[in-house]
Design a protein around this motif. Sequence first.
Motif, PDB file in Angstrom:
ATOM      1  N   CYS A  34      44.934   8.404  14.705  1.00 40.39           N
ATOM      2  CA  CYS A  34      43.805   7.605  14.247  1.00 40.39           C
ATOM      3  C   CYS A  34      42.903   7.398  15.455  1.00 40.39           C
ATOM      4  O   CYS A  34      43.330   6.849  16.474  1.00 40.39           O
ATOM      5  CB  CYS A  34      44.271   6.268  13.687  1.00 40.39           C
ATOM      6  SG  CYS A  34      42.889   5.283  13.070  1.00 40.39           S
ATOM      7  N   ALA A  35      41.673   7.873  15.367  1.00 42.12           N
ATOM      8  CA  ALA A  35      40.748   7.793  16.494  1.00 42.12           C
ATOM      9  C   ALA A  35      39.780   6.622  16.370  1.00 42.12           C
ATOM     10  O   ALA A  35      39.182   6.211  17.348  1.00 42.12           O
ATOM     11  CB  ALA A  35      39.957   9.099  16.606  1.00 42.12           C
ATOM     12  N   GLU A  55      41.930  12.384  13.598  1.00 42.86           N
ATOM     13  CA  GLU A  55      41.690  13.637  14.305  1.00 42.86           C
ATOM     14  C   GLU A  55      43.028  14.237  14.684  1.00 42.86           C
ATOM     15  O   GLU A  55      44.053  13.553  14.659  1.00 42.86           O
ATOM     16  CB  GLU A  55      40.875  13.382  15.582  1.00 42.86           C
ATOM     17  CG  GLU A  55      39.484  12.857  15.328  1.00 42.86           C
ATOM     18  CD  GLU A  55      38.731  12.536  16.605  1.00 42.86           C
ATOM     19  OE1 GLU A  55      39.312  12.666  17.708  1.00 42.86           O
ATOM     20  OE2 GLU A  55      37.552  12.133  16.504  1.00 42.86           O
ATOM     21  N   VAL A  56      43.010  15.506  15.055  1.00 38.34           N
ATOM     22  CA  VAL A  56      44.215  16.170  15.546  1.00 38.34           C
ATOM     23  C   VAL A  56      44.027  16.404  17.033  1.00 38.34           C
ATOM     24  O   VAL A  56      43.079  17.057  17.451  1.00 38.34           O
ATOM     25  CB  VAL A  56      44.481  17.500  14.816  1.00 38.34           C
ATOM     26  CG1 VAL A  56      45.707  18.190  15.395  1.00 38.34           C
ATOM     27  CG2 VAL A  56      44.658  17.258  13.314  1.00 38.34           C
ATOM     28  N   ILE A  71      47.953   7.887   7.607  1.00 38.04           N
ATOM     29  CA  ILE A  71      47.868   9.140   8.357  1.00 38.04           C
ATOM     30  C   ILE A  71      48.682  10.218   7.653  1.00 38.04           C
ATOM     31  O   ILE A  71      48.189  11.317   7.401  1.00 38.04           O
ATOM     32  CB  ILE A  71      48.342   8.956   9.815  1.00 38.04           C
ATOM     33  CG1 ILE A  71      47.352   8.109  10.599  1.00 38.04           C
ATOM     34  CG2 ILE A  71      48.528  10.317  10.505  1.00 38.04           C
ATOM     35  CD1 ILE A  71      47.820   7.724  11.982  1.00 38.04           C
ATOM     36  N   GLU A  72      49.924   9.901   7.308  1.00 34.30           N
ATOM     37  CA  GLU A  72      50.779  10.891   6.642  1.00 34.30           C
ATOM     38  C   GLU A  72      50.223  11.303   5.288  1.00 34.30           C
ATOM     39  O   GLU A  72      50.135  12.487   4.980  1.00 34.30           O
ATOM     40  CB  GLU A  72      52.195  10.336   6.457  1.00 34.30           C
ATOM     41  CG  GLU A  72      52.999  10.295   7.713  1.00 34.30           C
ATOM     42  CD  GLU A  72      54.414   9.802   7.469  1.00 34.30           C
ATOM     43  OE1 GLU A  72      54.864   9.750   6.305  1.00 34.30           O
ATOM     44  OE2 GLU A  72      55.077   9.479   8.462  1.00 34.30           O
ATOM     45  N   GLU A  73      49.871  10.308   4.477  1.00 38.61           N
ATOM     46  CA  GLU A  73      49.452  10.617   3.109  1.00 38.61           C
ATOM     47  C   GLU A  73      48.150  11.401   3.049  1.00 38.61           C
ATOM     48  O   GLU A  73      48.059  12.416   2.379  1.00 38.61           O
ATOM     49  CB  GLU A  73      49.325   9.323   2.301  1.00 38.61           C
ATOM     50  CG  GLU A  73      48.978   9.584   0.848  1.00 38.61           C
ATOM     51  CD  GLU A  73      49.041   8.337  -0.004  1.00 38.61           C
ATOM     52  OE1 GLU A  73      48.747   8.463  -1.201  1.00 38.61           O
ATOM     53  OE2 GLU A  73      49.376   7.248   0.506  1.00 38.61           O
ATOM     54  N   TRP A  74      47.125  10.931   3.780  1.00 38.25           N
ATOM     55  CA  TRP A  74      45.813  11.555   3.617  1.00 38.25           C
ATOM     56  C   TRP A  74      45.666  12.845   4.400  1.00 38.25           C
ATOM     57  O   TRP A  74      45.003  13.775   3.939  1.00 38.25           O
ATOM     58  CB  TRP A  74      44.707  10.548   3.955  1.00 38.25           C
ATOM     59  CG  TRP A  74      44.850   9.356   3.060  1.00 38.25           C
ATOM     60  CD1 TRP A  74      45.004   8.059   3.440  1.00 38.25           C
ATOM     61  CD2 TRP A  74      44.933   9.356   1.636  1.00 38.25           C
ATOM     62  NE1 TRP A  74      45.178   7.259   2.344  1.00 38.25           N
ATOM     63  CE2 TRP A  74      45.136   8.036   1.216  1.00 38.25           C
ATOM     64  CE3 TRP A  74      44.865  10.347   0.662  1.00 38.25           C
ATOM     65  CZ2 TRP A  74      45.268   7.675  -0.114  1.00 38.25           C
ATOM     66  CZ3 TRP A  74      45.005   9.993  -0.672  1.00 38.25           C
ATOM     67  CH2 TRP A  74      45.193   8.673  -1.045  1.00 38.25           C
ATOM     68  N   ILE A  75      46.288  12.939   5.546  1.00 37.46           N
ATOM     69  CA  ILE A  75      46.247  14.209   6.269  1.00 37.46           C
ATOM     70  C   ILE A  75      46.990  15.273   5.457  1.00 37.46           C
ATOM     71  O   ILE A  75      46.530  16.403   5.323  1.00 37.46           O
ATOM     72  CB  ILE A  75      46.841  14.055   7.682  1.00 37.46           C
ATOM     73  CG1 ILE A  75      45.953  13.168   8.552  1.00 37.46           C
ATOM     74  CG2 ILE A  75      47.074  15.393   8.343  1.00 37.46           C
ATOM     75  CD1 ILE A  75      44.611  13.761   8.896  1.00 37.46           C
ATOM     76  N   SER A  76      48.141  14.914   4.898  1.00 41.47           N
ATOM     77  CA  SER A  76      48.904  15.898   4.115  1.00 41.47           C
ATOM     78  C   SER A  76      48.195  16.236   2.804  1.00 41.47           C
ATOM     79  O   SER A  76      48.315  17.347   2.301  1.00 41.47           O
ATOM     80  CB  SER A  76      50.324  15.399   3.852  1.00 41.47           C
ATOM     81  OG  SER A  76      50.316  14.248   3.041  1.00 41.47           O
ATOM     82  N   VAL A  79      38.782  13.759   9.904  1.00 43.28           N
ATOM     83  CA  VAL A  79      38.766  13.352   8.502  1.00 43.28           C
ATOM     84  C   VAL A  79      38.401  11.879   8.483  1.00 43.28           C
ATOM     85  O   VAL A  79      38.929  11.095   9.273  1.00 43.28           O
ATOM     86  CB  VAL A  79      40.150  13.534   7.833  1.00 43.28           C
ATOM     87  CG1 VAL A  79      40.187  12.880   6.468  1.00 43.28           C
ATOM     88  CG2 VAL A  79      40.526  14.989   7.727  1.00 43.28           C
ATOM     89  N   ILE A  80      37.483  11.520   7.596  1.00 39.69           N
ATOM     90  CA  ILE A  80      37.122  10.113   7.431  1.00 39.69           C
ATOM     91  C   ILE A  80      37.759   9.635   6.137  1.00 39.69           C
ATOM     92  O   ILE A  80      37.555  10.218   5.075  1.00 39.69           O
ATOM     93  CB  ILE A  80      35.596   9.930   7.376  1.00 39.69           C
ATOM     94  CG1 ILE A  80      34.968  10.461   8.665  1.00 39.69           C
ATOM     95  CG2 ILE A  80      35.237   8.464   7.141  1.00 39.69           C
ATOM     96  CD1 ILE A  80      33.458  10.572   8.618  1.00 39.69           C
TER      97      ILE A  80
END
Length: 191
Positions: A61-62, A53-54, A92-97, A35-36
Amino acid sequence: MRHRIHYPDGTVVELEEPQGHTIEPVGDVGVPSPVICRHLGDDGEPLVELVFEVWKGVPVCAEVKISAKRDSGTHVRAKDLKATAARLEDDIEEWISYLAHEPQPAPPGRRRWVRRSPAESASQRKAMRAVRTARKEVRRRMTDDHHQRVADTYRAATTARTEAVARAFAVSYRTAQRYIEKARQEGFINE
C-alpha cells in the motif's frame, strides 16, 4: 480501466487501473501497478482510497486517503482510521488478486500476461496465495540505527523494558522481544 464491485450488504468497491499502469510479476501471476481501490461506503462512512503498487515483486500500500463526504455530513472519525488499518492486509490480497493476470506463452525474453475472469475462484485463490506469500517475505529491515534505537529504549526503561520497546516501536510484545534479542546479538545490548 475501472471495475465496480457491488456486495449484497450494499458495500461498493471501485478498482481503477490508471493510464500508464504496468503488469508486474508477483510469484507466478502478474498484477497491475498501480491500482487505486476506492471503498465508496454508505452515507455513514467516509470515502477511503488506497493506492497499491508492486515493489520488487511485493504488493504494498503506497497511499491511503480518507475523505469526508460533505454532502451527507459524514466526517472522518478515529474509528474510520482504525477500520481502514484493520482491513488493509485483506484489501491488498483481495483486490490485487481480483485483478491478477496469468502468464501466457510468449517469445523468448518477453512476457505476456492475460487477464483471467474475476469470477474464476480457483484463479483468484491462486493469485491470493501468490500475494500472501510475497507479503510474508517482507519484514522491516534491521539496520544498525534500528538496533541502536532499540538498545537506547531498552536501557532508558527502568522496569518493563520489553513493554517499553513494544510501545516505542508500536509492535507486539513478541516482536519487541525479537528486536531486543537481535540488538543483543549485534552487540548493542551488553548484559
